[in-house]
Design a protein around this motif. Sequence first.
Motif, PDB file in Angstrom:
ATOM      1  N   LYS C 100      -5.045   9.849  -9.935  1.00 55.17           N
ATOM      2  CA  LYS C 100      -4.050   8.961  -9.215  1.00 55.17           C
ATOM      3  C   LYS C 100      -3.909   7.870 -10.274  1.00 55.17           C
ATOM      4  O   LYS C 100      -4.327   7.002 -10.394  1.00 55.17           O
ATOM      5  N   HIS C 102      -1.523   5.719 -10.872  1.00 55.22           N
ATOM      6  CA  HIS C 102      -1.347   4.445 -10.710  1.00 55.22           C
ATOM      7  C   HIS C 102      -2.329   3.390 -10.923  1.00 55.22           C
ATOM      8  O   HIS C 102      -2.090   2.184 -11.158  1.00 55.22           O
ATOM      9  N   ASP C 180      -6.024   9.876  -1.645  1.00 52.22           N
ATOM     10  CA  ASP C 180      -6.099  10.641  -0.366  1.00 52.22           C
ATOM     11  C   ASP C 180      -4.734  11.217  -0.036  1.00 52.22           C
ATOM     12  O   ASP C 180      -4.515  12.418   0.144  1.00 52.22           O
ATOM     13  N   GLU C 182      -2.610  11.549  -1.889  1.00 52.96           N
ATOM     14  CA  GLU C 182      -2.162  12.568  -3.023  1.00 52.96           C
ATOM     15  C   GLU C 182      -2.418  13.797  -2.640  1.00 52.96           C
ATOM     16  O   GLU C 182      -1.656  14.831  -3.216  1.00 52.96           O
ATOM     17  N   LEU C 212      -5.195   4.993   2.897  1.00 53.74           N
ATOM     18  CA  LEU C 212      -3.958   4.344   2.924  1.00 53.74           C
ATOM     19  C   LEU C 212      -3.249   5.132   2.005  1.00 53.74           C
ATOM     20  O   LEU C 212      -3.761   5.433   0.987  1.00 53.74           O
ATOM     21  N   LYS C 272      -9.030   0.185   0.542  1.00 56.07           N
ATOM     22  CA  LYS C 272      -7.894  -0.256  -0.575  1.00 56.07           C
ATOM     23  C   LYS C 272      -8.178  -1.688  -0.690  1.00 56.07           C
ATOM     24  O   LYS C 272      -8.620  -2.512   0.450  1.00 56.07           O
TER      25      LYS C 272
END
Lengths: 316, 316, 305, 305
Positions: C100, C102, C180, C182, C212, C272
Amino acid sequence: MSTTTAPAQVLHDCRDAWVATLIELAEADPRIVAVVNDSVGSSKLGPFQDRFGQRLVNVGIAEQDMVGVGAGLANGGKVPFVSAAACFLTARAMEQVKVDAAYSQHHMVLVGQSPGMAYGELGPTHHSIEDLAWLRVIPGLTVIAPCDPIETAQALRWAAAHHGPVFIRVARMGVPDVNAADYEFVPGKAVLLRPGSDVTLAATGTAVHRALDAAALLAAEGIDARVLSVPTISPLDTEAFVAAARETAGIVTAEEALTSGLGGAVAEALATRHPAPMRFIGATTFAPTGSVGWLMEHFGITGTGIAAAAKDLLGR
Amino acid sequence: MSTTTAPAQVLHDCRDAWVATLIELAEADPRIVAVVNDSVGSSKLGPFQDRFGQRLVNVGIAEQDMVGVGAGLANGGKVPFVSAAACFLTARAMEQVKVDAAYSQHHMVLVGQSPGMAYGELGPTHHSIEDLAWLRVIPGLTVIAPCDPIETAQALRWAAAHHGPVFIRVARMGVPDVNAADYEFVPGKAVLLRPGSDVTLAATGTAVHRALDAAALLAAEGIDARVLSVPTISPLDTEAFVAAARETAGIVTAEEALTSGLGGAVAEALATRHPAPMRFIGATTFAPTGSVGWLMEHFGITGTGIAAAAKDLLGR
Amino acid sequence: MTVEEDLVPQVDPDAVPSDTLTVLGRVPEGATREEAVAHLAEAARLVRRRDLQMVRAAGLGHIGGEFSVIDVLVTLYLHAMNVTPERLDDPDRDRFILSKGHAAAALYTTLAMAGFLPQDQLRTFMQPLSMLNGHPARTKIAAVEASTGPLGHGLPIAVGTAFAGKLDGSPRRTFVVTGDGELQEGSNWEALMTAGNHGLDHLCVVIDRNRLQQGARVEDTNDLEPLADKLRAFGMEVVEVSGHDHGALLDVFAAVPARSGKPTAVIANTMKGHPISFMSDNVAWHHKVPSADQVDQALAELEAK
Amino acid sequence: MTVEEDLVPQVDPDAVPSDTLTVLGRVPEGATREEAVAHLAEAARLVRRRDLQMVRAAGLGHIGGEFSVIDVLVTLYLHAMNVTPERLDDPDRDRFILSKGHAAAALYTTLAMAGFLPQDQLRTFMQPLSMLNGHPARTKIAAVEASTGPLGHGLPIAVGTAFAGKLDGSPRRTFVVTGDGELQEGSNWEALMTAGNHGLDHLCVVIDRNRLQQGARVEDTNDLEPLADKLRAFGMEVVEVSGHDHGALLDVFAAVPARSGKPTAVIANTMKGHPISFMSDNVAWHHKVPSADQVDQALAELEAK
Ligand SMILES: Cc1ncc(C[n+]2csc(CCOP(=O)(O)OP(=O)(O)O)c2C)c(N)n1
Ligand SMILES: Cc1ncc(C[n+]2csc(CCOP(=O)(O)OP(=O)(O)O)c2C)c(N)n1
Ligand SMILES: [Mg+2]
Ligand SMILES: [Mg+2]
């Protein structure tokens, strides 16, 4: 296959040179592994599998995983040769080719088997006419389309030692020996197969021997054609084309691919350096049903087709 | 953003025109649906979702599924607008774009959001500088890169009624209104924004207003530049370029993309019809870290950069 | 053939904050579990603080997914993994891949906390020509094993890395963190099938299960449940843990391989934006940039910890 | 913008056999189950015979995967589906997509048996400019709903087709056949997740479970087991059936939707090359072309049935 290929010529399936060379390389370098997508047979890798067992990683029918796993094997210290039908390797795993291979600059070799229209009657979904046009524009990726078994073997040997990502087409459609036994592949360099001053015929891969056929046909009509074999599409040998543009009336490109592959690369290179008249021989649409030989005739990727384009360019 | 964009100009995010137009089209035609990959926000489709609920199909982060589902919706009688970041829509789903959209000739619209280098600092994995070069060569696929909100709306309306696959870029980087309110988009036709006889500046998408800036700078130096806006990359308006090659000293292309996009298309079209000197303005490598504005300057995709290329072409 | 014109970073000091990161480094050898947990907790607090400043300064970032994964990253780099700046060329070093991508700012800050990056380089985050791109690039930073950003790439790469280790009989372990949402990418299921069938038990897939994704809750987008059943059916040994509990995390990571012949899948239940009150479990904070006031409030909440 | 230069087929009659197909058409309305099964069995026998001749004549084909799927195709087109040549424009017609497009010859022969193609057109199979390409193309044949060939495309398309039907409240059902090796493609798992979460209960995914792929057994390549668990974890209602038992197949298809709110996944246990003694369950016959003698022996075995 092509009406203009002298019947005497013995035609080779470059996959034989591919597997022989991979075995030779793998014996010398334990880091070399093969990664496939249920393509052991279509890649003719049976002998490699028998010899190296574990060093052939078959992820099954999963091209994205195949290229990603290849990149990971490179991270893990291996030198992966990722081998699959060119159409699936490029189209299905395009983002992995862009990011995991090219942007990441991994030392990995992407081997596009049975490219172009080799799958003939199996149709456009199985043809890889797009690969040269698609991959040549990806920064940092070397793109090679060898024209015969010797060049295929040499390009594979070079790629095994090159610390960066390389895409190599391995032709399935029969080709004769074009280069001499002592030929040495030089990345990024075009090969002058025939000097000539009237017009230039530049071809790559399976179209190279057809360009030689065309030169012979043209010679019979008193036209002196230069023939350039262009194994490396990216980076292109711009100087060789600037010289051809300067010294001959124009350039005809020929490829078993969409004309935006080699043809597009040459047009772009010359537009800024030395604009010249061109003709493009290659696929221009998705192919109708037909055998590869029939399709090469259909699109005029033949000695006669290339010669006709040269005469058209010369206004003869 | 660009140092040469007059500060007075109001810049628009074309995604606003996109969503407004899609809602307008969806109200008139119940067959219209949107298909997304967790890209409701990045596609600015919130209002569409509020209004049409079920008619927004969100497959989650799964681009291959997204395009395949779009093709199936078309088979089921819908007119799908498949909307995702251009980089993922094209690279991740390339084989679906080739087979499910283009080869299958489904009536579906592929909408590439935030194309080019709009994602700036997020880097090359999120840039879609390859899409124009990759998609323009796919047979049977219309490729459009509108330059402002009006053209974006018009291209979307045309695609909604066109019985074939279309790829449309929706620009995120700010652009001013370039076309007049009564502008009418004609597929496959270039738009003459400024007559001129010395040199031709041909641009697409976000580079069009920059080409106009360049023409203004050149005019100040007594150079009369023709400006062509080229919304449709494929099929290309070859006649407009042959005329430009005949009537001006050469052509400078400009695009927020690899130079093999519009630049390559023009070079290929002219090579067989009327070879002419060219200069290419666009991305030439994967971008270093930087904002989109900074990157446009970095690659010289600016009024000054385009003007400099024109002067270089003219030997001034 | 250049991938990228190579140039030297030019950072405008005024554009970035002067805030620095106190580098704690790895949990000391021989520390008790209690001491280790305290070390990791303080490191995670400092990493979050610096991450917040970086996002604020850059005006960009994915703070929600950064704060959800920081405890996992800190536990891996400061305790679980055998990798140190000196061992970056060691073929037997443990590998980490942030699928991930990002959440790059969280990775960069953690790498700095572990000594893989000079902490003052964090000031260049997203600046022109910076090595600290919005997504991690292996060509820019030696400690980054794989370039990520497009979701669904890191796990297949990790499978290849683990496969290489198996071929070499290396003791090294490969850790990969995915989001998730992803896992909606099919490329991950291709990779899991391959990892399971090849018995890559030195592979550990950590799923940042914050429920999320970018635009909504995962269950309202394309639900993953029953996630553990999916993972088991694809050959994983599944472990569930609180992704913010350093003690629980270090126990789970220390136990990898959890089961001989099977890759381990760790479902790390997280929030998150954790632990910031107004960010926690709030989809708005996927890539929202905090205002000056919000940064102050968040910093205050972090001090209070 | 032309996809393909449009030209008229030119078939060399000498290049293709004169063998014809006796077109039985659909199972007559009001036939008893027994009569229906007999009709399907005979149709399948004739389809296999013609398929064999076509592959022999073309010198190309995927006879193993064609013979494993023919009973499913015949049962769908001659009995289960509500589609007829006259209803091809009916939006409520049932849809069929052959995701394992390499079995094209089996589809073409079945379409001819059901009256969607003139049977003598089968003689053009793979000939220059023929509509009968090595893989089905929707632009070439009206009855082909989707162009397939690359594995892992048909199922996502079928999900879209089913989704459209759900939006319209149409009673139509969408049937899609995938190979088992084909399920190694992640695109299928993306599609299954979408179908399951959207409750597309008018979608029926038939898996031709012949346990072989191109180069080897599925279990020796990248195993799918536990397949039923995988499918259930992705939201499918799973049914297992013998893929060569016409009676069992027609019962299963008639029962779709098998469970309200859930797509049906039918694991059809088959044998590649069935029922030919020397082809059955033999990986060599994935795309091998039979010799004249082998064709004679296979025809003899089919007559004996
Ligand atoms: C292939 C691809 N599609 C879309 C995106 C855009 N994107 C970036 S983050 C994100 C949401 C990720 O959600 P999740 O995996 O749950 O991560 P987290 O919640 O931890 O941020 C999306 C859709 C992407 N980066 N890659
Ligand atoms: C994306 C993709 N990768 C590879 C292939 C080549 N290929 C054609 S058939 C086949 C094997 C398919 O096996 P399976 O799905 O089990 O089909 P069946 O056994 O019914 O023939 C492969 C690998 C393909 N058609 N598409
Ligand atoms: Mg998440
Ligand atoms: Mg099978």
